[in-house]
Design a protein around this motif. Structure first.
Motif, short mmCIF file in Angstrom:
data_model
loop_
_atom_site.label_atom_id
_atom_site.label_comp_id
_atom_site.label_asym_id
_atom_site.label_seq_id
_atom_site.Cartn_x
_atom_site.Cartn_y
_atom_site.Cartn_z
N GLY A 98 0.81 -1.21 0.00
CA GLY A 98 0.00 0.00 0.00
C GLY A 98 0.84 1.26 0.00
O GLY A 98 0.50 2.26 -0.64
N ILE A 99 1.96 1.23 0.71
CA ILE A 99 2.85 2.39 0.75
C ILE A 99 3.64 2.51 -0.55
O ILE A 99 3.73 3.58 -1.16
CB ILE A 99 3.80 2.30 1.96
N MET A 100 4.21 1.40 -1.00
CA MET A 100 5.10 1.44 -2.16
C MET A 100 4.37 1.82 -3.44
O MET A 100 4.91 2.55 -4.27
CB MET A 100 5.78 0.08 -2.34
N THR A 101 3.16 1.33 -3.65
CA THR A 101 2.46 1.61 -4.90
C THR A 101 2.09 3.08 -5.03
O THR A 101 1.93 3.58 -6.16
CB THR A 101 1.20 0.75 -5.01
N GLU A 102 1.96 3.79 -3.94
CA GLU A 102 1.56 5.21 -3.98
C GLU A 102 2.71 6.16 -3.66
O GLU A 102 2.56 7.37 -3.83
CB GLU A 102 0.42 5.45 -2.98
N LEU A 103 3.83 5.65 -3.22
CA LEU A 103 4.94 6.50 -2.78
C LEU A 103 5.68 7.11 -3.96
O LEU A 103 6.02 6.41 -4.92
CB LEU A 103 5.90 5.66 -1.92
N ASP A 104 5.94 8.43 -3.87
CA ASP A 104 6.76 9.12 -4.86
C ASP A 104 8.23 8.93 -4.46
O ASP A 104 8.64 9.36 -3.38
CB ASP A 104 6.39 10.60 -4.90
N LEU A 105 9.01 8.31 -5.33
CA LEU A 105 10.38 7.92 -4.98
C LEU A 105 11.41 9.01 -5.24
O LEU A 105 12.59 8.81 -4.92
CB LEU A 105 10.77 6.66 -5.76
N THR A 106 11.02 10.14 -5.81
CA THR A 106 12.00 11.16 -6.19
C THR A 106 12.72 11.74 -4.99
O THR A 106 13.86 12.18 -5.10
CB THR A 106 11.31 12.28 -6.98
N ALA A 107 12.08 11.74 -3.82
CA ALA A 107 12.70 12.32 -2.63
C ALA A 107 13.90 11.52 -2.14
O ALA A 107 14.71 12.02 -1.35
CB ALA A 107 11.68 12.45 -1.50
N PHE A 108 14.06 10.27 -2.61
CA PHE A 108 15.17 9.44 -2.16
C PHE A 108 16.43 9.65 -2.98
O PHE A 108 17.44 8.98 -2.74
CB PHE A 108 14.75 7.96 -2.21
N GLY A 109 16.38 10.57 -3.93
CA GLY A 109 17.57 10.96 -4.67
C GLY A 109 18.18 9.83 -5.47
O GLY A 109 17.49 9.09 -6.17
N SER A 110 19.50 9.68 -5.37
CA SER A 110 20.20 8.68 -6.16
C SER A 110 19.89 7.26 -5.74
O SER A 110 20.19 6.32 -6.47
CB SER A 110 21.72 8.91 -6.06
N GLN A 111 19.28 7.08 -4.58
CA GLN A 111 18.92 5.75 -4.09
C GLN A 111 17.41 5.52 -4.16
O GLN A 111 16.81 4.90 -3.28
CB GLN A 111 19.42 5.54 -2.66
N ARG A 112 16.79 6.02 -5.23
CA ARG A 112 15.35 5.90 -5.38
C ARG A 112 14.95 4.64 -6.16
O ARG A 112 13.81 4.54 -6.61
CB ARG A 112 14.78 7.13 -6.08
N GLY A 113 15.87 3.71 -6.33
CA GLY A 113 15.54 2.46 -6.99
C GLY A 113 14.44 1.72 -6.24
O GLY A 113 14.37 1.77 -5.00
N ILE A 114 13.59 1.04 -6.97
CA ILE A 114 12.45 0.37 -6.34
C ILE A 114 12.88 -0.64 -5.30
O ILE A 114 12.35 -0.65 -4.17
CB ILE A 114 11.55 -0.27 -7.42
N PRO A 115 13.84 -1.55 -5.59
CA PRO A 115 14.23 -2.51 -4.54
C PRO A 115 14.81 -1.85 -3.30
O PRO A 115 14.54 -2.28 -2.18
CB PRO A 115 15.27 -3.39 -5.24
N THR A 116 15.58 -0.77 -3.50
CA THR A 116 16.20 -0.08 -2.36
C THR A 116 15.14 0.51 -1.44
O THR A 116 15.15 0.29 -0.23
CB THR A 116 17.13 1.02 -2.86
N VAL A 117 14.21 1.27 -2.01
CA VAL A 117 13.16 1.89 -1.20
C VAL A 117 12.24 0.83 -0.61
O VAL A 117 11.80 0.94 0.54
CB VAL A 117 12.37 2.91 -2.04
N ALA A 118 11.96 -0.22 -1.37
CA ALA A 118 11.08 -1.28 -0.86
C ALA A 118 11.66 -1.95 0.37
O ALA A 118 10.92 -2.25 1.33
CB ALA A 118 10.82 -2.31 -1.96
N LEU A 119 12.96 -2.18 0.39
CA LEU A 119 13.59 -2.79 1.57
C LEU A 119 13.50 -1.88 2.79
O LEU A 119 13.33 -2.35 3.92
CB LEU A 119 15.05 -3.13 1.25
N VAL A 120 13.59 -0.59 2.56
CA VAL A 120 13.45 0.36 3.68
C VAL A 120 12.01 0.38 4.17
O VAL A 120 11.76 0.41 5.39
CB VAL A 120 13.90 1.77 3.23
#
Length: 244
Positions: free
Chosen positions: A122-144
């Motif tokens: 629910g969080i990942m499908t709606e989350l805007d990943l641009t705020a994570f900068g160079s580490q905004r890859g989907i697997p990286t943010v998903a693990l966090v």
């Protein structure tokens, strides 16, 4: 008499039918390993034949100009740039599907409950990943997100999020309660995943602070995949009403 009848029946068959019948009788059928594969010569011949395109006067080429110094048609360029009405929002939809697919695969690699999995999706499908900068890859943010949700759920189940209850405990009782808590970062499966994606504990901690800020800004703290946070919990579910 019988032999003459059989010979007459065979002569009455078409030549192609007789040839197919003889081939079926002569061929050897085997189910040994590797018997169904092509031989090296047959594979090379098949690859050689298939490398040539069929050229016909009615053939069309989409996406490429007809000569080196030319350019694609404007309508095709608009289609590629998603300016065509039929393609509006295609990249955004595909990105959302990728977030759900990759996150679901990571959840399957860990020992998570269905509720924890749906919270993470629910969080990942709606989350805007641009705020994570160079580490905004989907697997990286998903693990966090997995670490954030799972640890929060485990603290909630132990009552560590209840400030009033914690205030009533003695120091020994509080220490015993905190000893029961186990973070997902202590599990080998999660450690293997963050190492495989080039993360360490420091990076996860830093990215989780960014995640907490984004959950507040984007109002995703209570997001659950497949569930609306604005739905009245006192109403019966659709599935329950249908079964009754």
């Amino acid at each position: 008499m019988d032999s003459e009848g059989e010979n007459g029946a065979s002569r009455s068959q078409e030549p192609a039918d007789r040839e197919r019948q003889e081939w079926r009788e002569q061929r050897e059928v085997s189910t040994r390993p590797g018997d169904g594969t092509l031989s090296r010569a047959e594979a090379n011949r098949d690859a050689t034949i298939r490398q040539w395109d069929v050229v016909t006067p009615s053939a069309t080429i989409i996406g490429r100009p007809d000569r080196p110094d030319a350019d694609v048609d404007e309508s095709l360029r608009r289609l590629h740039d998603e300016q065509h009405p039929a393609m509006a929002g295609h990249a955004e939809r595909m990105h959302r599907l990728d977030k759900a697919r990759i996150t679901h695969a990571l959840c399957n690699a860990l020992d998570l409950t269905p509720w924890e999995r749906d919270r993470i999706l629910g969080i990942m499908t709606e989350l805007d990943l641009t705020a994570f900068g160079s580490q905004r890859g989907i697997p990286t943010v998903a693990l966090v997100v997995i670490r954030h949700v799972v640890d929060a759920e485990r603290r909630r189940q132990l009552g560590l999020e209840d400030a009033e209850r914690i205030a009533e405990l003695t120091p020994d009782e509080m220490a015993s309660l905190y000893e029961l808590f186990t973070s997902i970062t202590d599990e080998s499966a999660y450690q293997n995943l963050i190492e495989a994606h080039g993360l360490d504990q420091t990076s996860v901690n830093r990215l989780e602070r960014v995640l907490e800020e984004q959950l507040d800004e984007q109002e995703l703290a209570d997001a659950v995949f497949g569930r609306s946070p604005h739905r009245d919990p006192n109403l019966d579910s659709v599935a329950r009403s249908a079964s009754e």
